[in-house]
Design an enzyme around this catalytic site. Structure first.
Site, PDB file in Angstrom:
ATOM      1  CG  HIS A 205      -4.625  51.948 -48.473  1.00 10.78           C
ATOM      2  ND1 HIS A 205      -4.039  52.837 -47.685  1.00 10.78           N
ATOM      3  CD2 HIS A 205      -4.726  52.395 -49.642  1.00 10.78           C
ATOM      4  CE1 HIS A 205      -3.660  53.974 -48.414  1.00 10.78           C
ATOM      5  NE2 HIS A 205      -4.189  53.766 -49.944  1.00 10.78           N
TER       6      HIS A 205
ATOM      7  CG  HIS B 250     -10.560  53.611 -54.146  1.00 11.59           C
ATOM      8  ND1 HIS B 250     -10.613  54.420 -52.966  1.00 11.59           N
ATOM      9  CD2 HIS B 250      -9.227  53.500 -54.470  1.00 11.59           C
ATOM     10  CE1 HIS B 250      -9.272  54.916 -52.795  1.00 11.59           C
ATOM     11  NE2 HIS B 250      -8.400  54.208 -53.187  1.00 11.59           N
TER      12      HIS B 250
HETATM   13 CA    CA Z   1      -4.526  51.915 -54.253  1.00 12.53          CA
END
Ligand code: CA
Length: 322
Positions: free
Chosen positions: A60, A18
């Site tokens: 992000h 992630h």
């Molecule tokens: Ca993502």
């Protein structure tokens, strides 16, 4: 023994790093990606937003200040709401920013036990990240995949930009075009995923991310998507779903065994794989106890097919792969 329909149907579980191995190094930096590759992750995740000059970057947030020094480097470039938006900066400007671990509004570390140091980590483009993956795969003889997210496409459109075709274009340049390629393409926006499949004609494996309606991630009704009928509709364009961990299993304050929701079984019944987000050893699911019991519930009770993990080595180890 769970009924057959709830059993995993898609081979060994997929371990998705992630934002890279962001439990150890600042998210979406080359360092975090290279480290995740070395730790043995199956896929490296890219969140993608656009710059003012239309470069897809691996980042992000829509805003810059929580993981960069933008406020110090470009004072006066915030919008009236006080935020510094990536889309208001050219790519060359963005590459001058230093990236650091996530901080909260008051300046405190979001994850106090993580890296925490300041070094000249930089923002990079999607093309550069795919170059990194290609080179690392060549050097190691491995075939680590990419797991790319089209971030907030409706917001980009309101800003006059069309994100998805640019992401697809870069992926195609690097050979990611078909369902057989080591690439998953994820988005919270169901309308955009349908567009990617049917209007833009992508044959990639698409993943419908599933949030809670209260988060307002997209104009998508996640309560409707989580029903069998909703999942059947998703299965017309997607190969998988990416639900939030609490949507697939819940742990009991009493210490009673964890309880799986019907979501994974319902998804499997329509042929959809399930990749849940996000595992963090420094923010375990409520009442899950420890990392091992959390993983047992996710993989052996809920039967998910993959997990987004900030700590891919921990997830691999608990799956017996490290
Ligand atoms: Ca993502």
């Amino acid at each position: 023994m769970a009924p057959a329909s709830t059993q995993r149907r898609f081979g060994p579980p997929l371990v998705i790093a992630h934002r890279g191995a962001c439990g150890y190094l600042p998210e979406h930096t080359f360092a975090a990606k290279a480290y995740a590759h070395a730790l043995g992750a199956d896929c490296l995740e890219q969140d993608v937003v656009l710059t003012r000059d239309d470069v897809p970057i691996v980042f992000h947030d829509l805003i810059l200040e929580e993981v960069t020094d933008v406020a110090a480097r470009f004072p006066g470039r915030a919008r009236a709401d006080g935020h510094y938006y990536a889309i208001d900066f050219g790519y060359a400007e963005l590459t001058t920013l230093a990236v650091h671990d996530r901080i909260e509004a008051g300046g405190a570390a979001a994850w106090p036990l993580r890296f925490g140091e300041r070094l000249p980590f930089r923002i990079h483009s999607l093309a550069e990240e795919l170059t990194l993956v290609r080179g690392l795969n060549r050097a190691t003889g491995r075939r680590v995949g990419v797991y790319t997210e089209v971030k907030s496409p409706a917001w980009h459109r309101a800003e006059g930009k069309d994100l998805a075709p640019r992401v697809l274009g870069v992926l195609a340049e690097f050979g990611y075009r078909t369902a057989e390629d080591a690439c998953w393409l994820q988005c919270f926006d169901a309308a955009e995923l349908g567009r990617i499949r049917f209007e833009l004609g992508s044959a990639l494996k698409l993943v419908q991310l599933i949030g809670e309606n209260s988060w307002a991630e997209a104009a998508t009704d996640y309560d409707a998507i989580r029903t069998p009928a909703g999942l059947a509709a998703v299965a017309r364009y997607a190969a998988g779903i990416g639900p939030w961990i609490p949507q697939v299993v819940s742990w009991q304050a009493t210490g009673a065994p964890p309880v799986a929701s019907s979501l994974v079984a319902d998804a499997h019944a329509t042929g959809l794989a399930v990749h849940a987000y996000t595992f963090r050893i420094d923010q375990l699911p409520e009442h899950s106890g420890d990392a091992a019991s959390a993983h047992r519930a996710l993989f052996d009770v809920a039967h998910i097919d993959g997990l987004f993990s900030d700590f891919p080595d921990v997830t691999l180890s608990l799956l017996g792969r490290r």
